[in-house]
Enzyme design. Structure first.
Site, PDB file in Angstrom:
ATOM      1  N   ASP A  73      11.001  11.844 -39.010  1.00  0.00           N
ATOM      2  CA  ASP A  73      10.150  11.548 -39.779  1.00  0.00           C
ATOM      3  C   ASP A  73       8.692  11.489 -39.855  1.00  0.00           C
ATOM      4  O   ASP A  73       8.298  10.610 -38.688  1.00  0.00           O
ATOM      5  CB  ASP A  73      10.685   9.886 -39.967  1.00  0.00           C
ATOM      6  CG  ASP A  73      10.233   8.954 -40.629  1.00  0.00           C
ATOM      7  OD1 ASP A  73       9.001   9.450 -42.037  1.00  0.00           O
ATOM      8  OD2 ASP A  73      10.428   7.828 -40.525  1.00  0.00           O
ATOM      9  N   LYS A 121       2.528   9.182 -41.301  1.00  0.00           N
ATOM     10  CA  LYS A 121       2.476   8.311 -40.359  1.00  0.00           C
ATOM     11  C   LYS A 121       1.239   8.634 -39.458  1.00  0.00           C
ATOM     12  O   LYS A 121       1.039  10.255 -39.101  1.00  0.00           O
ATOM     13  CB  LYS A 121       3.536   8.452 -39.191  1.00  0.00           C
ATOM     14  CG  LYS A 121       5.147   8.119 -39.742  1.00  0.00           C
ATOM     15  CD  LYS A 121       5.563   7.728 -38.346  1.00  0.00           C
ATOM     16  CE  LYS A 121       6.916   7.320 -39.375  1.00  0.00           C
ATOM     17  NZ  LYS A 121       7.008   5.836 -38.843  1.00  0.00           N
ATOM     18  N   ASP A 157      14.380   9.843 -35.457  1.00  0.00           N
ATOM     19  CA  ASP A 157      15.001   8.961 -36.325  1.00  0.00           C
ATOM     20  C   ASP A 157      16.252   9.042 -37.133  1.00  0.00           C
ATOM     21  O   ASP A 157      16.816   9.084 -37.972  1.00  0.00           O
ATOM     22  CB  ASP A 157      13.605   9.285 -37.842  1.00  0.00           C
ATOM     23  CG  ASP A 157      13.885   8.230 -38.793  1.00  0.00           C
ATOM     24  OD1 ASP A 157      13.632   6.785 -38.025  1.00  0.00           O
ATOM     25  OD2 ASP A 157      12.991   8.024 -39.770  1.00  0.00           O
ATOM     26  N   GLU A 198      11.871   5.100 -45.660  1.00  0.00           N
ATOM     27  CA  GLU A 198      12.266   6.627 -46.338  1.00  0.00           C
ATOM     28  C   GLU A 198      13.652   6.603 -45.941  1.00  0.00           C
ATOM     29  O   GLU A 198      14.711   6.621 -46.956  1.00  0.00           O
ATOM     30  CB  GLU A 198      12.144   7.803 -46.261  1.00  0.00           C
ATOM     31  CG  GLU A 198      12.552   8.856 -45.061  1.00  0.00           C
ATOM     32  CD  GLU A 198      12.212   6.995 -43.605  1.00  0.00           C
ATOM     33  OE1 GLU A 198      11.690   6.892 -43.366  1.00  0.00           O
ATOM     34  OE2 GLU A 198      12.590   7.640 -42.352  1.00  0.00           O
ATOM     35  N   ARG A 226      15.892   3.719 -46.229  1.00  0.00           N
ATOM     36  CA  ARG A 226      16.896   2.737 -46.906  1.00  0.00           C
ATOM     37  C   ARG A 226      16.775   3.573 -48.170  1.00  0.00           C
ATOM     38  O   ARG A 226      18.144   3.196 -48.635  1.00  0.00           O
ATOM     39  CB  ARG A 226      15.553   1.302 -46.893  1.00  0.00           C
ATOM     40  CG  ARG A 226      14.379   1.478 -47.681  1.00  0.00           C
ATOM     41  CD  ARG A 226      13.637   0.408 -47.568  1.00  0.00           C
ATOM     42  NE  ARG A 226      13.021   0.724 -46.294  1.00  0.00           N
ATOM     43  CZ  ARG A 226      11.870  -0.304 -45.838  1.00  0.00           C
ATOM     44  NH1 ARG A 226      11.681  -1.823 -47.084  1.00  0.00           N
ATOM     45  NH2 ARG A 226      11.874  -1.137 -45.210  1.00  0.00           N
TER      46      ARG A 226
END
Ligand code: BES
Ligand code: MN
Ligand code: ZN
Length: 487
Positions: free
Chosen positions: A255, A262, A273, A334, A336
């Site tokens: 991620d 990020k 992740d 992302e 969800r």
């Protein structure tokens, strides 16, 4: 890079004094007698207060008199040896033995009651991280003998199976993303799943497009690595009741945050992740190998979240499998988006109960630290069943409120939903309310393991890195599932 080496753990009914080993492990005050002289010596150390018997305390005596063992390891277990303490004590002993390069270890218990926890603990403590160092010297304890009068061999085997499954989860989580993308994860799930007797179905990108999984696919779009949705099913001939539980896992193999990138600081941690997917894979493999008479399936949503010229942009509106439209406010929310379609698919496949696990929000660490798993549910009995299962084996879940008001920030302006609110308030709960929009009225529980799936520091029974948390609780929960589901 993936290795599946398991140490040789067995039950033994030999005489303690005659066991030849590098160390004989004794949990203190568990009623084990090792021989007159040594018993007296231990009693003297207890009396003087030099050995307190606290959980985590370890005292090693060399060349104990009258014993064939080279060392005696006295393990503190607090007042009583319950399942949780037994698990931790055994793991600590194995890990300590590993560090000292012992080859043969024996563990003596007063009786066989806690054999499963001890077997689980031994396997857990013997976990080996994936090997990337150039001086790759195997440090594994070759043999562990457990002496436990009256121990049930089925309980012993069960403990080993569950411990091995937890280690499978940990190994996947600890593997860097260059060696484990969605396709590699799916291949691994397929081979491990089949070996455990599960039916496996791997959906590729065209199959996901045909299903209308626009939410999951919107995350995968930025990556050169294609997504996968893996279904594993355990459908034994004789099941108790007609419930069909689905275990759904977030499997973002890396991620970056996507275009909502990020910060560089600690981004490397985001290889973990996919811990939700690894947790559910470990759980269903254990469920199959244990032969639990329940109908259980597992869905792994596997994607890589990358920024690129083909990535989803903030402001893009995508359509999920259930027809709902979602404005992607933040491409870093992302997980969800992936779970939305996986949950819809589970409901379509006939799920009567749903549990998902995900490293979903940074906010859960703010709320609960690394102490509790965040638990959110639309069903009181499912929620308390999970909490109780965790309590039995020593994993802690804390239920967070799910009032309707928490859905407000997730309601869209131009779309049905948005994937992030305007502020960070109650971020763990608003994420769960978003997920709830994809489960219809199916009893569902969401486990946010972002704060607990990775250990920042090592523990007496585990190195830093993947904790494998929730696998044991989930297996327990399914084992003790009431016939016909929960009411
Ligand atoms: N995988 C992260 C959750 C996470 C963040 C775990 C930090 C551990 C440390 C997730 O995909 C994420 O980025 N969530 C965002 C959501 C936000 C953009 C609404 C978060 O928690 O910051
Ligand atoms: Mn993210
Ligand atoms: Zn994520």
């Amino acid at each position: 890079m993936m290795r599946a080496i398991f140490m040789n753990i067995s039950l033994n009914d030999g005489l303690l004094a005659e066991l030849e080993c590098d160390a004989l492990v004794i949990p203190l005050d568990d009623g084990v007698s090792v021989g007159k002289e040594v018993d007296l010596q231990v009693a003297a150390m207890r009396k003087s207060g030099e050995v307190t018997g606290k959980l985590g305390e370890m005292t090693i005596l060399h060349e104990p008199r009258e014993l064939a063992a080279s060392r005696l390891m006295l393990m503190g277990v607090d007042d009583a040896l319950d399942a949780n303490h037994a698990f931790r004590m055994a793991g600590q002993a194995v890990r300590a033995a590993q560090k000292r390069k012992f080859r043969r270890l024996a563990i003596a218990l007063g009786d066989g009651q806690l054999i499963r926890a001890v077997a689980e603990g031994c396997a857990y403590g013997g976990y080996e991280r994936p090997k990337y160092k150039s001086d790759d010297s195997a440090s594994i304890v070759e043999e562990i003998l457990i002496v436990a009068p009256g121990a049930d061999t089925v309980a012993f085997e069960s403990g080993r199976i569950v411990g091995e499954s937890v280690n499978l989860t940990r190994r996947l989580v600890d593997t860097p993303a260059n060696d484990l993308g969605p396709v590699e994860f799916a291949d691994m799930a397929e081979s491990m799943g089949k070996a455990a007797g599960l039916e496996v179905d791997v959906l590729d990108e065209p199959a996901l497009e045909a299903l209308g999984a626009g939410s999951l696919l919107s995350v995968a779009k930025g990556s050169a690595r294609p997504p996968r949705l893996v279904r594993l099913s355990w459908d034994p001939d004789h099941v108790a009741g007609d419930s069909h539980l689905f275990l759904v896992g977030k499997g973002v193999t890396f991620d970056t945050g996507g275009l909502s990138l990020k910060p560089a600081n600690s981004m490397e941690k985001m290889k973990y992740d996919m811990a939700g997917a690894a947790t559910m894979l470990g759980a269903i493999i254990a469920i199959a190998r244990l032969g639990i008479p329940q109908h259980v399936s597992c869905l792994l949503g596997l994607v890589e979240n990358m920024p690129s010229g083909t990535a989803t942009r903030p402001g893009d509106i995508v359509q999920a499998m259930n027809g709902k439209t979602i404005e992607v406010i933040n491409t870093d929310a992302e997980g969800r988006l992936v779970l939305a379609d996986a949950l819809t698919y589970a409901v379509r496949q006939g799920a009567t109960h749903l549990i998902d696990a995900a490293t979903l929000t940074g906010a859960v660490s703010i709320a609960l630290g690394a102490v509790n798993i965040g638990l959110m549910s639309n069903n009181e009995s499912l929620q308390s069943h999970i909490t109780a299962s965790g309590r039995e084996i020593g994993e802690q879940f804390w239920a967070l409120p799910m009032n309707d008001e928490y859905l407000e920030p997730m309601k869209g302006d131009l779309s049905d939903l948005r994937n992030a609110g305007t502020d960070r308030k109650a971020g763990t709960i608003t994420a769960a309310k978003f997920l709830e929009q994809f489960v219809d009225d199916t009893p569902w529980a969401h486990l946010d393991i972002a704060g607990t799936a990775n250990l920042d520091k090592g523990l007496p029974n585990a190195p830093k890195g993947a904790s494998g948390i929730a696998v044991r609780s989930l297996v327990r929960a399914v084992e003790t599932w009431a016939n016909g589901g929960l009411e």
